[in-house]
Design an enzyme around this catalytic site. Structure first.
Site, PDB file in Angstrom:
ATOM      1  N   PHE A 135      17.294 -20.233  14.079  1.00  0.00           N
ATOM      2  CA  PHE A 135      15.963 -20.331  14.666  1.00  0.00           C
ATOM      3  C   PHE A 135      14.996 -20.720  13.564  1.00  0.00           C
ATOM      4  O   PHE A 135      14.905 -20.051  12.544  1.00  0.00           O
ATOM      5  CB  PHE A 135      15.512 -19.009  15.297  1.00  0.00           C
ATOM      6  CG  PHE A 135      14.175 -19.122  15.971  1.00  0.00           C
ATOM      7  CD1 PHE A 135      14.062 -19.656  17.241  1.00  0.00           C
ATOM      8  CD2 PHE A 135      13.015 -18.737  15.309  1.00  0.00           C
ATOM      9  CE1 PHE A 135      12.819 -19.795  17.859  1.00  0.00           C
ATOM     10  CE2 PHE A 135      11.767 -18.876  15.912  1.00  0.00           C
ATOM     11  CZ  PHE A 135      11.677 -19.406  17.188  1.00  0.00           C
ATOM     12  N   ASP A 220      15.443 -20.721   4.806  1.00  0.00           N
ATOM     13  CA  ASP A 220      14.415 -20.197   5.699  1.00  0.00           C
ATOM     14  C   ASP A 220      14.487 -18.677   5.610  1.00  0.00           C
ATOM     15  O   ASP A 220      15.363 -18.049   6.211  1.00  0.00           O
ATOM     16  CB  ASP A 220      14.670 -20.699   7.128  1.00  0.00           C
ATOM     17  CG  ASP A 220      13.679 -20.116   8.145  1.00  0.00           C
ATOM     18  OD1 ASP A 220      12.973 -19.144   7.799  1.00  0.00           O
ATOM     19  OD2 ASP A 220      13.637 -20.634   9.276  1.00  0.00           O
ATOM     20  N   LYS A 249       6.411 -14.248   8.308  1.00  0.00           N
ATOM     21  CA  LYS A 249       6.341 -12.909   8.925  1.00  0.00           C
ATOM     22  C   LYS A 249       5.757 -11.771   8.068  1.00  0.00           C
ATOM     23  O   LYS A 249       4.624 -11.392   8.244  1.00  0.00           O
ATOM     24  CB  LYS A 249       7.727 -12.528   9.450  1.00  0.00           C
ATOM     25  CG  LYS A 249       8.174 -13.470  10.567  1.00  0.00           C
ATOM     26  CD  LYS A 249       9.309 -12.909  11.393  1.00  0.00           C
ATOM     27  CE  LYS A 249       9.438 -13.622  12.726  1.00  0.00           C
ATOM     28  NZ  LYS A 249      10.236 -14.841  12.727  1.00  0.00           N
TER      29      LYS A 249
HETATM   30  C1  LIG Z   1      10.104 -16.182  13.243  1.00  0.00           C
HETATM   31  C2  LIG Z   1      10.867 -17.240  12.542  1.00  0.00           C
HETATM   32  C3  LIG Z   1      10.391 -18.558  12.474  1.00  0.00           C
HETATM   33  C4  LIG Z   1       9.125 -19.012  13.186  1.00  0.00           C
HETATM   34  O1  LIG Z   1       7.998 -18.349  12.739  1.00  0.00           O
HETATM   35  P1  LIG Z   1       6.630 -18.454  13.609  1.00  0.00           P
HETATM   36  O2  LIG Z   1       5.630 -17.729  12.737  1.00  0.00           O
HETATM   37  O3  LIG Z   1       6.892 -17.768  14.914  1.00  0.00           O
HETATM   38  O4  LIG Z   1       6.318 -19.880  13.761  1.00  0.00           O
HETATM   39  C5  LIG Z   1      11.124 -19.473  11.755  1.00  0.00           C
HETATM   40  N1  LIG Z   1      12.264 -19.117  11.125  1.00  0.00           N
HETATM   41  C6  LIG Z   1      12.745 -17.856  11.173  1.00  0.00           C
HETATM   42  C7  LIG Z   1      13.992 -17.526  10.432  1.00  0.00           C
HETATM   43  C8  LIG Z   1      12.076 -16.884  11.886  1.00  0.00           C
HETATM   44  O5  LIG Z   1      12.576 -15.647  11.967  1.00  0.00           O
END
Ligand SMILES: *Cc1c(COP(=O)(O)O)cnc(C)c1O
Length: 394
Positions: A135, A220, A249
């Protein structure tokens, strides 16, 4: 009293099926709803409220900066932005930082940076290999990078230039690599995909392959970063250094922020290539500085590691007791309970009734991502509620 949930149904876009609770207040690992009911929060704003709710350090930074300077254009230098960039660089293996407002935006920046690198150093290579189950966000490019059909199908056609490989399978990445490849992008642990933990050498194998091919390794760490899995950055536990790292986050204790970090050799943007109106403004960066300093100065990652082990030991006991628990996944305080059947949603509702917030990350898995500052007593309380709720399923 206003019926907020009815009003939401009327005025808000239908993007999500929410839990039937309206939250109005938070303190530490607890939140309260409009009825005054208290909940132990093991969702923490989706791994965002790293210091819990309304932590004094966060509140102080936010209120003081609000009285001083909230926003200016990035046409000017501002102090909190430089301070947060310095803190991140001094405490990571990366050399330069760019701030934006969310995780998806940080990944968009990473994708653009990798494409710039491809144009400059890889004869125009532009493809990025990502993994199934990943994701990376909800903008079109990050949806294209996300390896999940449910996020992609509604928006086809998607931006070009993404190739998917199975997660935790270096051979799949090798097969997906071509002379069009400029980067590989993975999560150290797949968060939204279900808290999927690869074998210990996976990131090392990806790093070695990227070195071999001269392509960029993007991590990421939007979910795994900033102490969540028991080290300030997840990569520290795997003996690798990425060329590009994305954060969001938990970085600023609850205010919206994203960060794109890169090694010097990968920092190929030139003025005009990229930007953001709000990104890195004084308000969010001051909160980021306060949050990150607190996490570093109090060695919160070490505490996360210990508390994670304590939590896992308790979950193991539940697993021994309930045959429909298949496994415990994750590291630090990013954990999941795998289930034989698709009962996660009903368990979440049952926990909610008992005053515990947890997340159904998959139909058959519960995810736990509490504030990093939870205590043994909090964990014991959560385990007690879980046991009660699970026992009713027997
Ligand atoms: C939550 C998340 C995203 C997206 O972040 P947003 O602030 O919702 O755009 C991207 N990569 C990972 C691994 C995430 O957990």
């Amino acid at each position: 009293m206003e019926n907020w949930q009815e009003l939401e149904q009327k005025f808000y876009m239908r993007i999500i099926n929410r839990l039937p609770v309206t939250l109005v207040r938070g303190k530490g690992a607890r939140v309260w709803d409009t009825e005054g009911k208290e909940y132990l929060d093991f969702v923490a704003g989706s791994a965002v409220n790293s210091l819990g709710h309304c932590h004094p350090v966060v509140v102080k930074a936010l209120t003081e900066q609000a009285k001083t300077l909230i926003h200016t254009s990035n046409l000017f230098y501002t102090i909190p932005q430089v301070q947060l960039a310095e803190l991140l660089v001094e405490n990571s293996c990366l050399d330069r930082v760019f701030f934006c407002n969310s995780g998806a935006e940080a990944n968009e920046g990473a994708i653009k940076l990798a494409r710039r690198y491809g144009k400059l150093h890889l004869r125009g290579a532009y493809e990025i290999i990502t993994t199934r189950g990943s994701f990376h966000g909800r903008t079109l490019a990050t949806v294209a990078a996300t390896g999940q059909d449910k996020h992609q199908q509604p928006y086809i056609p998607l931006p070009d230039g993404f190739v998917q490989a199975d997660y935790d399978d270096i051979e799949a990445i090798k097969v997906a690599t071509s002379n069009r490849t400029c980067a590989v992008m993975v999560e150290p642990i797949q968060g939204e995909g279900g808290v999927n933990v690869p074998h210990d050498d996976y990131l090392k194998e990806v790093r070695a392959w990227c070195d071999d091919k001269g392509i960029l390794f993007i991590l990421d760490e939007i979910q795994t970063g900033i102490g969540r899995i028991g080290s300030l950055f997840g990569y520290e536990q795997y003996g690798v250094e990425p060329d590009i790292l994305t954060l969001a986050k938990g970085l600023a204790g609850g205010v919206p922020i994203g960060a794109l970090l890169a090694k010097e050799r990968a920092s190929v943007f030139v003025p005009g290539d990229h930007g953001s109106t709000f990104g890195g403004n004084p308000l969010v960066c001051a909160v980021g500085v306060a949050t990150l300093k607190f996490i570093i100065d109090n060695d919160i990652p070490a505490k996360v590691k210990k508390m994670g082990q304590y939590f896992v030991a308790g979950l193991e006991k539940l697993k021994a007791k309930f045959s429909f628990i298949t496994e415990i996944r994750g590291r630090g305080l990013l954990l999941a309970l795998g289930l034989t059947d698709d009962i996660a949603q009903e368990l979440v509702l049952a926990c909610l009734k008992e005053g515990l917030l947890v997340n159904p990350v998959k139909p058959n898995a519960l995810r736990f991502m509490p504030p990093l500052i939870i205590t043994k007593e909090d964990v014991d309380e959560a385990l007690g509620i879980l046991e009660k709720v699970l026992a009713r399923r027997k």
